[in-house]
Enzyme design. Structure first.
Site, PDB file in Angstrom:
ATOM      1  N   GLU A   1       3.713  -5.503  -0.781  1.00  0.00           N
ATOM      2  CA  GLU A   1       3.799  -4.723  -2.002  1.00  0.00           C
ATOM      3  C   GLU A   1       4.243  -5.700  -3.084  1.00  0.00           C
ATOM      4  OE1 GLU A   1       3.456  -0.882  -3.910  1.00  0.00           O
ATOM      5  OE2 GLU A   1       2.896  -1.609  -1.929  1.00  0.00           O
TER       6      GLU A   1
ATOM      7  N   TYR B   1       4.630   6.950  -0.493  1.00  0.00           N
ATOM      8  CA  TYR B   1       5.912   6.254  -0.632  1.00  0.00           C
ATOM      9  C   TYR B   1       7.007   7.314  -0.662  1.00  0.00           C
ATOM     10  CZ  TYR B   1       9.111   2.654  -2.528  1.00  0.00           C
ATOM     11  OH  TYR B   1      10.147   1.761  -2.722  1.00  0.00           O
TER      12      TYR B   1
ATOM     13  N   ASP C   1      13.577   0.455 -11.383  1.00  0.00           N
ATOM     14  CA  ASP C   1      14.181  -0.667 -10.676  1.00  0.00           C
ATOM     15  C   ASP C   1      15.620  -0.905 -11.099  1.00  0.00           C
ATOM     16  OD1 ASP C   1      11.978  -1.575  -9.046  1.00  0.00           O
ATOM     17  OD2 ASP C   1      10.984  -2.074 -10.923  1.00  0.00           O
TER      18      ASP C   1
END
Length: 273
Positions: A48, A174, A59
């Site tokens: 990834e 995911y 993030d």
């Protein structure tokens, strides 16, 4: 096709798929390729890869720090895709996913971006700030280019949303064990077996857990909960942040860490799932 083959293989062996994450082009182009070699040679089943973006809202500070270096080096989207093409040439069977943000796609033009990704050999794209209800923005271009569009399943999603994610996500889904941002500094938690079971019942593609996985025990917990694979990102990126000025030490630490997590993922989990 690469994802289905990879997941079938690890399933046959009773393993989890291990998909490490790094930011492409960090700390520079040459070392980025060497880092990826370390990931693959030490047990990665897929990759990834992130493209540097100035506002990475999903993030935490570890990955944000990693993103600053490619940006400072003027490492563009096209530079990143050229680098991915080199990785694809070297590892023709390896599933390669891209984790990006919607503004990068819009800036290139949706159709043009997906075509560029296809030409670089990318298998999947996860647009971190695109919820499944906005999937139609990108679904047509993804389908035309033969790229899987991956969506995030958050733990607090209602059944209607989980159904839509299961029906829309391609390649894999995911799954998050917790809300929030990426980072090893945030305690890991095991994804709910009920939550994973709902996604399976709704027909989801393989379930891959990210966020908060950094140790072998986290991998074993994920296997018991019933996922098909795991992604680790911040722990690897943290090693890059700490050692990028001493490349050989950095590469050794990355190799050791990836090998440890790969061994945990490749333990026979058939009896524990």
């Amino acid at each position: 096709m690469r994802y289905s083959k990879m997941f079938q293989q690890v399933r046959n062996e009773g393993h989890l798929a291990y998909i490490p994450f790094v930011v492409i082009g960090d700390p520079n182009e040459e070392l980025s390729l060497e880092i990826i070699d370390q990931l693959v040679t030490n047990g990665a089943d897929g990759l990834e890869l992130g493209l540097a973006f100035s506002d990475p809202v999903a993030d935490g500070p570890v990955i944000q720090q990693s993103i600053l270096r490619p940006l400072a080096n003027q490492f563009s989207v096209s530079s990143g895709l050229r680098l991915v093409a080199k990785v694809r040439e070297k590892y023709p069977q390896l599933p390669i996913g891209l984790l990006i943000y919607a503004n990068l796609v819009f800036a290139q033009g949706i159709k043009s971006f997906f075509n560029q990704c296809c030409n670089a050999g990318i298998d999947s794209i996860l647009i971190a700030d695109c919820p499944v209800k906005e999937s139609k923005l990108f679904a047509g271009a993804a389908e035309e280019s033969g790229i899987d569009l991956v969506f995030i399943a958050p733990p607090d999603a209602n059944d209607e949303t989980l159904q839509q994610i299961a029906n829309t996500s391609k390649g894999y889904t995911y799954v998050l064990s917790r809300k929030g941002i990426t980072g090893t500094e945030v305690a890991a938690s095991k994804a709910s077996t009920e939550f994973l079971g709902k996604l399976r019942n709704f027909g989801s593609p393989p379930l891959v857990q990210g966020f908060g996985i950094s140790k072998p025990q986290h991998v074993f917990d994920a296997a018991k909960a019933g996922v098909d694979g795991i992604i680790t990102g911040s722990a690897i990126v943290n090693l890059i942040n700490r050692h990028y000025n001493t490349p050989q030490i950095m590469l050794e630490h990355i190799g050791d860490y990836v090998r440890t997590i790969a061994q945990a993922a490749h333990t026979n989990h058939a009896q524990s799932a």
